[in-house]
Scaffold this motif. Structure first.
Motif, mmCIF file in Angstrom:
data_model
loop_
_atom_site.group_PDB
_atom_site.id
_atom_site.type_symbol
_atom_site.label_atom_id
_atom_site.label_comp_id
_atom_site.label_asym_id
_atom_site.label_seq_id
_atom_site.Cartn_x
_atom_site.Cartn_y
_atom_site.Cartn_z
ATOM 1 N N VAL A 19 0.538 -1.047 0.214
ATOM 2 C CA VAL A 19 -0.182 0.125 0.178
ATOM 3 C C VAL A 19 1.288 1.519 0.185
ATOM 4 O O VAL A 19 0.770 2.234 -0.877
ATOM 5 C CB VAL A 19 -1.038 -0.035 1.173
ATOM 6 N N MET A 20 2.015 1.370 1.251
ATOM 7 C CA MET A 20 3.060 2.578 1.070
ATOM 8 C C MET A 20 4.146 2.258 1.232
ATOM 9 O O MET A 20 4.326 2.642 2.375
ATOM 10 C CB MET A 20 1.581 3.323 2.408
ATOM 11 N N PRO A 21 5.195 1.480 0.401
ATOM 12 C CA PRO A 21 5.890 1.565 0.479
ATOM 13 C C PRO A 21 7.405 2.411 0.255
ATOM 14 O O PRO A 21 6.412 3.073 -0.110
ATOM 15 C CB PRO A 21 6.311 0.312 -0.490
ATOM 16 N N GLY A 22 7.959 2.834 0.941
ATOM 17 C CA GLY A 22 8.765 3.567 1.225
ATOM 18 C C GLY A 22 9.533 4.147 -0.067
ATOM 19 O O GLY A 22 9.700 5.088 -0.223
ATOM 20 N N GLY A 23 9.804 3.405 -0.843
ATOM 21 C CA GLY A 23 10.086 3.976 -2.706
ATOM 22 C C GLY A 23 9.325 4.832 -2.795
ATOM 23 O O GLY A 23 9.597 5.472 -4.390
ATOM 24 N N SER A 24 7.614 4.425 -2.808
ATOM 25 C CA SER A 24 6.612 5.205 -3.128
ATOM 26 C C SER A 24 6.826 6.211 -3.044
ATOM 27 O O SER A 24 5.264 7.408 -3.362
ATOM 28 C CB SER A 24 5.193 4.344 -3.752
ATOM 29 N N ASP A 25 7.386 6.331 -1.227
ATOM 30 C CA ASP A 25 6.671 7.924 -0.774
ATOM 31 C C ASP A 25 8.218 8.588 -0.672
ATOM 32 O O ASP A 25 8.095 9.164 0.181
ATOM 33 C CB ASP A 25 6.031 7.062 0.093
ATOM 34 N N PRO A 26 8.231 9.599 -1.164
ATOM 35 C CA PRO A 26 9.909 10.230 -1.064
ATOM 36 C C PRO A 26 9.668 10.851 -0.731
ATOM 37 O O PRO A 26 10.451 11.805 0.175
ATOM 38 C CB PRO A 26 10.090 10.460 -2.809
ATOM 39 N N GLY A 27 8.170 11.807 -0.307
ATOM 40 C CA GLY A 27 8.412 12.995 0.859
ATOM 41 C C GLY A 27 7.576 12.608 1.942
ATOM 42 O O GLY A 27 7.708 13.267 2.618
ATOM 43 N N LEU A 28 7.923 10.993 2.166
ATOM 44 C CA LEU A 28 7.756 10.500 3.684
ATOM 45 C C LEU A 28 6.451 11.266 3.724
ATOM 46 O O LEU A 28 5.751 11.659 4.721
ATOM 47 C CB LEU A 28 8.639 11.062 4.765
ATOM 48 N N SER A 29 5.112 11.236 3.089
ATOM 49 C CA SER A 29 3.676 12.051 3.479
ATOM 50 C C SER A 29 3.106 10.722 4.805
ATOM 51 O O SER A 29 1.639 11.382 5.118
ATOM 52 C CB SER A 29 3.172 12.560 2.099
ATOM 53 N N TRP A 30 3.602 9.600 4.527
ATOM 54 C CA TRP A 30 3.521 8.230 5.059
ATOM 55 C C TRP A 30 3.207 7.397 6.297
ATOM 56 O O TRP A 30 2.960 7.000 6.773
ATOM 57 C CB TRP A 30 2.316 7.539 3.190
ATOM 58 N N SER A 31 4.540 8.498 6.449
ATOM 59 C CA SER A 31 5.531 7.905 7.685
ATOM 60 C C SER A 31 4.136 8.029 8.902
ATOM 61 O O SER A 31 4.423 7.403 9.573
ATOM 62 C CB SER A 31 6.566 9.423 7.441
#
Length: 406
Positions: free
Chosen positions: A290-302
């Protein structure tokens, strides 16, 4: 892509989850139980002659704890989890650990579904219990050989390990079992589905034989960037390790073998009564699909990854989309009368191997039952399936937070 995570499929792509598990393991405010008895490792006899070896060529192993009393002729056979290796490089690294070589295996403690303490495991505590160690990186399914980056031979012999260890156990009393349960967690839970009907076929029809897959129901979906993480992993395993022999023949006649490695396809052909325990928000899959690190460069899902209560409405929508796909893929199991389901909405992965989550006063519950109680109702319930599916967010099961979601 490295796929040699710690046991129970915690990926290097999700370091936040490693921290969560470490905190969970240390933070339960429950009475400390006496240390469980160590169960020694038994190496498979004549492993090389049988072609049943770990990635590095060492003999595979298992841990056997004998049953007693009324459980003397009852057996649980558990398949250990630990993700997969889908490239030569991954498997080369993996053979230098206990997930690829018995040289690094040691005695282990049995907890949860394998515990011999009645308070922790009231329905199966006195059964014969076996934990088959996982050292092939292919869910006990492959039959192939390869070479690592330095030219050293790699052995992809998971299917032969499965067959040879079960054969050896049959000679140690499993053949005369009066009731049997095949279980597994994560990649071991997938293996339990792959081998369920084969296992059933080894016993007389009158012997109750059932299967339990914990956190082994992996989905073939895209992440935020459009990448199918699990398909890339499974495709590597299927082709590198040649797992075609264990896949449903009617499936591979119509579909790509990789698709047939997914549980949504596997359960269509399984005739043996099976119990599926999973979270609709499985922490490993949320962190890698759903939200792997590589797909979330802005870390908006952290912050959302750390606590579902921090998720935005858009993020909740994505999470619930994953859960909907999960529930939809289970439709076959929902209509099989003798199957069982325990699909919670807690942010977790494996639950059956741990005393806290399997059966304790702070275990998560569905239908006011712990996982152990639900499994027992299904196993001993005369063929009537226990089918519990938790609600979706923002509905929150109050028992989720009580045990920090392993």
């Amino acid at each position: 892509m490295a796929t040699v995570p710690p046991r129970f499929a915690v990926s290097a792509a999700a370091p936040w989850l490693v921290l969560l598990l470490a905190v969970a393991a240390l933070s339960f405010s429950v009475p400390v139980a006496e240390a469980a008895e160590l169960v020694e490792l038994t190496l498979l006899a004549n492993a090389r002659e049988k072609g049943a070896v770990c990635l590095d060529g060492s003999p595979p192993g298992y841990h056997l704890q004998r049953g007693f009393g009324s459980g003397e002729h009852s057996w649980i056979v558990n398949l250990e989890g630990g993700a997969w290796c889908n490239t030569t490089e991954d498997c080369s690294d993996r053979r230098l650990t206990d997930l690829g070589s018995s040289k690094f295996m040691k005695a282990i403690e049995f907890e949860g579904i394998l515990s011999n303490e009645r308070s922790q495991n009231p329905y199966f505590y006195n059964w014969n219990k076996v934990d088959i160690r996982y050292c092939d990186g292919g869910s006990f399914a492959g039959v192939a050989d390869g070479k690592d980056r330095n030219g050293t031979k790699l052995f992809f012999r998971g299917l032969r390990i499965w067959e040879a260890v079960v054969d050896e156990l049959m000679g140690k009393g499993l053949a005369t079992a009066k009731q049997v349960l095949l279980s597994g967690c994560s990649s071991g839970g997938l293996a339990a589905l792959l081998h369920c009907d084969d296992f059933r076929s080894r016993f007389p029809q009158e012997v109750p034989v059932k299967c339990l897959s914990d956190a082994g129901f992996f989905l073939d979906v895209k992440d935020l960037s459009g990448v199918r993480f699990m398909r890339s992993i499974f495709s590597g395993v299927v082709h590198l390790q040649n797992v075609g022999k264990v896949l449903p023949k009617d499936c591979i006649a119509q579909k790509d073998p990789t698709e047939c490695f997914f549980p949504a396809q596997l359960i269509k052909g399984i005739s043996t009564p099976t119990f599926i325990r999973n979270s609709g928000y499985d922490s490993y899959q949320v962190g890698n699909i759903v939200m792997p690190g590589g797909s979330d460069p802005g870390l908006s899902w952290s912050s959302c990854k750390a606590d579902i209560r921090n998720c935005t409405s858009i993020q909740i929508e994505a999470m619930n989309g994953f859960r909907k796909k999960f529930v939809d893929d289970l439709i076959v199991a929902r209509y099989k009368r003798d199957w069982g389901l325990f699909i919670d909405s807690c942010f977790n992965h494996c639950q059956t191997p741990f005393r806290i989550s399997w059966h304790s006063r702070i275990s998560l519950r569905l239908g006011n039952k712990t996982i152990a109680e639900a499994v027992a109702d299904w196993y001993f319930g005369g063929g009537h399936g226990v089918k519990e599916i938790d609600c979706e967010y923002p509905c929150i099961n109050p028992t989720c937070s009580s045990q920090l979601d392993l």
